[in-house]
Write a protein that holds these residues in place. Structure first.
Motif, short mmCIF file in Angstrom:
data_model
loop_
_atom_site.label_atom_id
_atom_site.label_comp_id
_atom_site.label_asym_id
_atom_site.label_seq_id
_atom_site.Cartn_x
_atom_site.Cartn_y
_atom_site.Cartn_z
N LYS A 177 1.31 -42.01 -17.21
CA LYS A 177 2.58 -41.56 -16.64
C LYS A 177 3.04 -40.31 -17.36
CE LYS A 177 4.04 -46.28 -15.48
NZ LYS A 177 5.06 -47.34 -15.74
N LEU A 178 3.81 -39.50 -16.67
CA LEU A 178 4.38 -38.30 -17.24
C LEU A 178 5.90 -38.42 -17.25
CD1 LEU A 178 4.26 -35.27 -18.17
CD2 LEU A 178 4.38 -34.69 -15.73
N PHE A 179 6.52 -38.15 -18.39
CA PHE A 179 7.96 -38.20 -18.51
C PHE A 179 8.49 -36.78 -18.72
CE2 PHE A 179 6.80 -42.51 -19.43
CZ PHE A 179 7.85 -43.27 -18.94
N VAL A 180 9.51 -36.43 -17.94
CA VAL A 180 10.20 -35.16 -18.12
C VAL A 180 11.64 -35.48 -18.50
CG1 VAL A 180 10.97 -33.03 -17.01
CG2 VAL A 180 8.72 -33.98 -16.44
N GLY A 181 12.03 -35.04 -19.68
CA GLY A 181 13.37 -35.32 -20.18
C GLY A 181 14.14 -34.05 -20.46
N THR A 182 15.43 -34.06 -20.16
CA THR A 182 16.32 -32.95 -20.47
C THR A 182 17.46 -33.49 -21.33
OG1 THR A 182 15.83 -31.93 -18.33
CG2 THR A 182 17.75 -31.09 -19.53
N ILE A 183 17.64 -32.90 -22.51
CA ILE A 183 18.61 -33.41 -23.48
C ILE A 183 19.48 -32.27 -23.98
CG2 ILE A 183 18.92 -34.62 -25.68
CD1 ILE A 183 16.14 -35.80 -25.34
N ILE A 184 20.79 -32.51 -24.07
CA ILE A 184 21.69 -31.57 -24.74
C ILE A 184 22.05 -32.18 -26.09
CG2 ILE A 184 23.95 -30.46 -24.72
CD1 ILE A 184 23.85 -30.30 -21.77
N PRO A 185 21.59 -31.59 -27.19
CA PRO A 185 21.90 -32.14 -28.52
C PRO A 185 23.34 -31.81 -28.92
CG PRO A 185 20.67 -30.12 -28.76
CD PRO A 185 20.76 -30.38 -27.27
N HIS A 186 23.90 -32.62 -29.78
CA HIS A 186 25.25 -32.36 -30.28
C HIS A 186 25.21 -31.93 -31.74
CE1 HIS A 186 27.00 -33.83 -26.56
NE2 HIS A 186 26.21 -34.88 -26.63
N ASP A 236 22.44 -33.26 -33.93
CA ASP A 236 21.16 -33.62 -34.52
C ASP A 236 20.16 -32.48 -34.39
OD1 ASP A 236 22.23 -36.04 -35.13
OD2 ASP A 236 21.41 -37.07 -33.39
N VAL A 237 20.23 -31.54 -35.31
CA VAL A 237 19.25 -30.47 -35.39
C VAL A 237 18.74 -30.39 -36.81
CG1 VAL A 237 20.13 -29.08 -33.48
CG2 VAL A 237 21.08 -28.77 -35.75
N LEU A 238 17.47 -30.12 -36.96
CA LEU A 238 16.82 -30.10 -38.27
C LEU A 238 16.34 -28.69 -38.57
CD1 LEU A 238 15.67 -31.80 -40.65
CD2 LEU A 238 13.57 -32.02 -39.31
N PRO A 239 16.90 -28.04 -39.60
CA PRO A 239 16.45 -26.67 -39.94
C PRO A 239 14.98 -26.68 -40.36
CG PRO A 239 18.55 -27.20 -41.00
CD PRO A 239 18.02 -28.48 -40.43
N CYS A 240 14.20 -25.78 -39.79
CA CYS A 240 12.77 -25.66 -40.11
C CYS A 240 12.38 -24.19 -40.29
CB CYS A 240 11.91 -26.30 -39.01
SG CYS A 240 12.22 -28.05 -38.76
N PRO A 241 13.00 -23.48 -41.24
CA PRO A 241 12.71 -22.04 -41.37
C PRO A 241 11.25 -21.70 -41.64
CG PRO A 241 13.99 -22.87 -43.23
CD PRO A 241 13.99 -23.95 -42.20
N PRO A 242 10.49 -22.50 -42.42
CA PRO A 242 9.09 -22.11 -42.64
C PRO A 242 8.21 -22.30 -41.41
CG PRO A 242 9.87 -23.65 -44.33
CD PRO A 242 10.83 -23.71 -43.20
N VAL A 243 8.67 -23.17 -40.50
CA VAL A 243 7.82 -23.56 -39.36
C VAL A 243 8.19 -22.79 -38.10
CG1 VAL A 243 7.04 -25.49 -37.93
CG2 VAL A 243 7.58 -25.85 -40.35
N SER A 244 9.48 -22.58 -37.86
CA SER A 244 9.93 -22.01 -36.60
C SER A 244 11.17 -21.14 -36.82
CB SER A 244 10.25 -23.12 -35.60
OG SER A 244 10.83 -22.62 -34.42
N ASP A 245 11.39 -20.22 -35.87
CA ASP A 245 12.60 -19.40 -35.89
C ASP A 245 13.81 -20.18 -35.40
OD1 ASP A 245 11.18 -17.24 -36.81
OD2 ASP A 245 10.80 -16.44 -34.81
N ALA A 280 14.90 -27.55 -35.19
CA ALA A 280 14.26 -28.62 -34.41
C ALA A 280 15.33 -29.57 -33.88
CB ALA A 280 13.26 -29.38 -35.27
N VAL A 281 15.28 -29.83 -32.58
CA VAL A 281 16.21 -30.77 -31.95
C VAL A 281 15.59 -32.15 -31.94
CG1 VAL A 281 17.49 -31.30 -29.85
CG2 VAL A 281 17.10 -28.92 -30.50
N TYR A 282 16.35 -33.15 -32.37
CA TYR A 282 15.78 -34.49 -32.37
C TYR A 282 16.83 -35.51 -31.95
CZ TYR A 282 18.15 -35.57 -36.80
OH TYR A 282 19.09 -35.79 -37.76
N ALA A 283 16.35 -36.67 -31.54
CA ALA A 283 17.25 -37.76 -31.14
C ALA A 283 16.54 -39.08 -31.39
CB ALA A 283 17.63 -37.64 -29.66
N THR A 284 17.30 -40.13 -31.61
CA THR A 284 16.75 -41.47 -31.72
C THR A 284 17.24 -42.28 -30.53
OG1 THR A 284 18.64 -42.17 -33.08
CG2 THR A 284 16.70 -41.37 -34.24
N ILE A 285 16.31 -42.87 -29.81
CA ILE A 285 16.63 -43.60 -28.58
C ILE A 285 16.27 -45.06 -28.77
CG2 ILE A 285 16.17 -43.79 -26.10
CD1 ILE A 285 15.56 -40.82 -26.09
#
Length: 262
Positions: free
Chosen positions: A180-189, A191-200, A203-208
């Motif tokens: 199965k394929l899941f397509v999800g759209t999320i607006i974070p409030h 929960d963001v994780l700074p990742c300067p060495p990895v990305s500009d 990182a947006v994350y959520a626990t469901i």
């Protein structure tokens, strides 16, 4: 002069009519003399300009995005947009959807409300629409347009796990009956994780709170013959009480006793 009825080929210079959204040849603008047009990236010009001058000065070349989509007719084509009030740019959205054959268009920051008249206004012919909107405060909201041909199911059960999270989930059949394929759209409030060495970007994350299958611990017993001592094995073998098998007459029971000893 009558309307051009020749086939519009993908390698020919094309124009989008702002009024009727038709695609036509640049050289055929004379047939739409009272219309305005979009030409490449929504650059707007009026029909009062000479079509020959337009053709000479505006040469977009091949549309690599359109070519990429056309070359994969069996693939599910998904696009995401941060619309930031989709009502204000709805006409431009219609134009993009008509120009590019996407099967799913997911959106964040729709700024819609559960208003029947408003939702009817943003309905697109040939597409199913799914929205999750805010009613109490301005902004936010997620949604998606899905072509009528793909089979899908909205996973409201996943959305119900986290009612405070703005998210929308769609389930599509995978490449075979077991996937199965899941397509999800999320607006974070928050929960963001700074990742300067990895990305500009952060990182947006959520626990469901949904059911996740955990790995069950299993034990396997394997004989190690690397340090096998034959004499010790014979001594241990001779101490086994094989006489116990003579106490029963049933062959199945005898075999069970022998198997338990070995």
């Amino acid at each position: 002069m009558s309307k051009c009825e020749q086939t519009l080929k993908k390698n020919q210079k094309q124009i989008n009519c702002k009024s009727c959204f038709d695609l036509l040849h640049v050289k055929c603008l004379i047939f739409h003399a009272h219309h305005d047009f979009y030409y490449k990236d929504h650059e707007l010009f009026s029909s009062s300009e000479n079509p020959s001058n337009i053709s000479a000065t505006l040469d977009p070349g091949p549309d690599e995005h359109l070519q990429s989509l056309i070359m994969r007719p069996k693939h599910l084509k998904v696009m995401h947009l941060n619309t930031k009030s989709m009502v204000s740019a709805f006409d431009e959205l219609l134009l993009k959807i008509k120009q590019y054959p996407f099967d799913v268009i997911s959106m964040s920051e729709t700024w819609l409300k559960e208003n029947p008249l408003l939702l009817k206004h943003v309905t697109i012919l040939g597409y199913n629409c799914e929205f999750r909107s805010r009613n109490s405060i301005r902004g936010g909201g997620v949604g998606a347009y899905i072509k009528e041909t793909p089979t899908y199911k909205r996973r409201s059960d996943i959305e119900a796990k986290e009612l405070d999270l703005e998210h929308l989930w769609l389930e599509f059949p995978g490449r075979n009956k077991h996937s199965k394929l899941f397509v999800g759209t999320i607006i974070p409030h928050t929960d963001v994780l700074p990742c300067p060495p990895v990305s500009d970007h952060d990182a947006v994350y959520a626990t469901i709170n949904t059911k996740v299958t955990r790995l069950q611990i299993r034990h396997k017993f394997i004989r190690n013959l690397k340090n096998f001592d034959e004499s010790s094995f014979i001594e241990d073998f001779e101490t086994l009480p094989f006489a116990a098998s003579f106490a029963v007459s049933d062959p199945d029971e005898k075999l069970e006793i022998l198997s338990s000893l070995l």
